[in-house]
Write a protein that holds these residues in place. Sequence first.
Motif, short mmCIF file in Angstrom:
data_model
loop_
_atom_site.label_atom_id
_atom_site.label_comp_id
_atom_site.label_asym_id
_atom_site.label_seq_id
_atom_site.Cartn_x
_atom_site.Cartn_y
_atom_site.Cartn_z
N CYS A 49 -18.24 5.91 -12.62
CA CYS A 49 -17.63 5.41 -11.40
C CYS A 49 -17.20 6.53 -10.46
CB CYS A 49 -16.43 4.53 -11.77
SG CYS A 49 -15.49 3.91 -10.36
N GLU A 50 -16.60 7.59 -11.00
CA GLU A 50 -16.06 8.64 -10.15
C GLU A 50 -17.13 9.40 -9.37
OE1 GLU A 50 -15.20 12.65 -12.32
OE2 GLU A 50 -14.40 11.04 -13.54
N LEU A 51 -18.41 9.22 -9.73
CA LEU A 51 -19.49 9.88 -9.00
C LEU A 51 -20.00 9.05 -7.83
CD1 LEU A 51 -21.51 11.45 -11.95
CD2 LEU A 51 -19.78 12.50 -10.49
N HIS A 52 -19.35 7.93 -7.57
CA HIS A 52 -19.66 7.13 -6.39
C HIS A 52 -18.56 7.35 -5.36
CE1 HIS A 52 -22.11 5.26 -9.47
NE2 HIS A 52 -22.78 4.61 -8.54
N LYS A 53 -18.94 7.32 -4.10
CA LYS A 53 -17.96 7.55 -3.04
C LYS A 53 -16.81 6.55 -3.17
CE LYS A 53 -20.55 9.58 0.79
NZ LYS A 53 -20.95 9.38 2.19
N VAL A 54 -15.64 7.04 -2.87
CA VAL A 54 -14.46 6.18 -2.96
C VAL A 54 -14.56 5.04 -1.95
CG1 VAL A 54 -11.96 6.12 -2.79
CG2 VAL A 54 -13.09 8.16 -3.65
N ARG A 55 -14.34 3.83 -2.42
CA ARG A 55 -14.44 2.67 -1.55
C ARG A 55 -13.07 2.04 -1.29
NH1 ARG A 55 -18.58 -0.58 -0.04
NH2 ARG A 55 -18.10 -2.71 0.54
N ASP A 56 -12.16 2.19 -2.25
CA ASP A 56 -10.92 1.45 -2.16
C ASP A 56 -9.79 2.21 -1.47
OD1 ASP A 56 -10.56 3.32 -4.08
OD2 ASP A 56 -10.07 1.93 -5.72
N GLN A 57 -10.10 3.37 -0.88
CA GLN A 57 -9.11 4.07 -0.10
C GLN A 57 -9.28 3.69 1.36
OE1 GLN A 57 -9.92 8.19 -1.54
NE2 GLN A 57 -7.70 8.28 -1.67
N GLU A 58 -8.28 3.04 1.92
CA GLU A 58 -8.36 2.65 3.33
C GLU A 58 -8.32 3.87 4.23
OE1 GLU A 58 -8.77 0.06 6.51
OE2 GLU A 58 -8.95 -0.29 4.36
N HIS A 59 -7.48 4.83 3.86
CA HIS A 59 -7.38 6.07 4.63
C HIS A 59 -7.29 7.25 3.67
CE1 HIS A 59 -6.75 4.05 8.50
NE2 HIS A 59 -5.97 3.22 7.84
N ALA A 60 -7.92 8.34 4.03
CA ALA A 60 -7.84 9.55 3.23
C ALA A 60 -7.43 10.70 4.13
CB ALA A 60 -9.19 9.85 2.58
N GLU A 61 -6.29 11.31 3.86
CA GLU A 61 -5.80 12.40 4.70
C GLU A 61 -6.20 13.73 4.08
OE1 GLU A 61 -1.65 14.14 6.58
OE2 GLU A 61 -1.73 12.13 5.72
N VAL A 62 -7.02 14.48 4.81
CA VAL A 62 -7.53 15.76 4.33
C VAL A 62 -7.28 16.81 5.41
CG1 VAL A 62 -9.53 17.01 3.47
CG2 VAL A 62 -9.31 14.56 3.00
N PRO A 63 -6.35 17.71 5.23
CA PRO A 63 -6.09 18.74 6.24
C PRO A 63 -7.27 19.70 6.36
CG PRO A 63 -4.26 18.55 4.68
CD PRO A 63 -5.41 17.80 4.10
N ILE A 135 -14.13 16.37 4.56
CA ILE A 135 -13.30 15.23 4.16
C ILE A 135 -13.79 14.66 2.82
CG2 ILE A 135 -12.70 12.84 4.75
CD1 ILE A 135 -12.73 13.79 7.72
N GLU A 136 -15.11 14.54 2.66
CA GLU A 136 -15.66 14.08 1.38
C GLU A 136 -15.26 15.03 0.25
OE1 GLU A 136 -19.85 13.75 1.78
OE2 GLU A 136 -19.78 11.87 2.90
N TYR A 137 -15.38 16.33 0.53
CA TYR A 137 -15.03 17.33 -0.48
C TYR A 137 -13.55 17.26 -0.83
CZ TYR A 137 -14.34 21.92 -2.64
OH TYR A 137 -14.00 22.94 -3.49
N GLY A 138 -12.71 17.14 0.19
CA GLY A 138 -11.29 17.06 -0.05
C GLY A 138 -10.88 15.84 -0.86
N CYS A 139 -11.51 14.70 -0.58
CA CYS A 139 -11.24 13.49 -1.36
C CYS A 139 -11.66 13.68 -2.82
CB CYS A 139 -11.97 12.30 -0.75
SG CYS A 139 -11.29 11.72 0.81
N ARG A 140 -12.83 14.28 -3.02
CA ARG A 140 -13.29 14.50 -4.39
C ARG A 140 -12.37 15.47 -5.13
NH1 ARG A 140 -17.83 13.61 -6.95
NH2 ARG A 140 -17.38 11.59 -6.03
#
Length: 315
Positions: A49-63, A135-140
């Motif tokens: 599961c963790e290798l699929h893009k996050v779907r259940d985060q409405e917002h992701a804050e990545v500085p 942003i993708e990298y920061g979320c991962r």
Amino acid sequence: IARSASAGSQAKVAASPCTVIGCPCEHFDGRELGRGSPSMPCKSCKHKCELHKVRDQEHAEVPYPDYWTNHQGLEFSNIVDLNAAASGEFQAVIDMTYVNKWTRDRSRHNPARPQVPKGFKVVAARRNENAPTWIEYGCRRAEVLTRLQEADREHNIELYSDVMSMLAYKEVAGQKADRLAHEANEWYLFHGTSPENARKIMKDDFRVSLAGANTGTLYGRGLYFAESITKADEYAKPDANGNYAVLLCRVVGGIVKYTDEVEPDPEELVQSCITGRFNCVLGDRKKCRGTFREFVLFDSEDVYPEYLIEYTRDY
């Protein structure tokens, strides 16, 4: 996420395709409600599961890093030319990670001139400021950090703090090069390529179907990185001006699958990362063959190609 950054962004994450290199799966197929645990396999592609893009985060804050020139917006993608001082820093990193070692890969990829160069001269350096990829990298990275905190209660997670390229850049550039999540095995590593392909990767990330085609598949079909410029240079290709290229990438190693086997089982290594508990493979040819260590990733979101270094070979 980037603890020393001064500005941030908010991004909606709205899809859940698999990010394993070459996987065509476009949607995580798990339980009907929710995504399930990080290790739950997708019914479609069998990858966790963790290798699929996050779907259940409405917002992701990545500085964004505060040393970037861009800090506003969610869609910008710019390659920024760096000054002579920055090129000098990367020249020092290259000099510090040079090792006069020959491997068969050099003859394979450089048949016309298979000897190890005496050194490398930096001719240009550029920084990748790509908001969507960052942003993708920061979320991962945040996901991996959370998972490691949970896993550390059950397993002794080994941290690799002796990565040559990371230490060299930290020594040369100071705080700017030491904004990594060491507790997640985040490192700076080299990836050898051509100047043209480097720009494509900086723009579109490592989403390619031919991963491993240029570097070989000793540790499985994935993205190969090196801590030594000499090893990365084995896979570099020149442009019309005779300039070669390496990308200096941020890489989240997470839980590392270590192997010092002379002839490892590549399928077992791949499966340990895409269906098992590991995030990457560290192949220690330095120990078993006296050459180099290689770091292999199978998920494009575990990598951010931050710097492009163009150089010439000195024979």
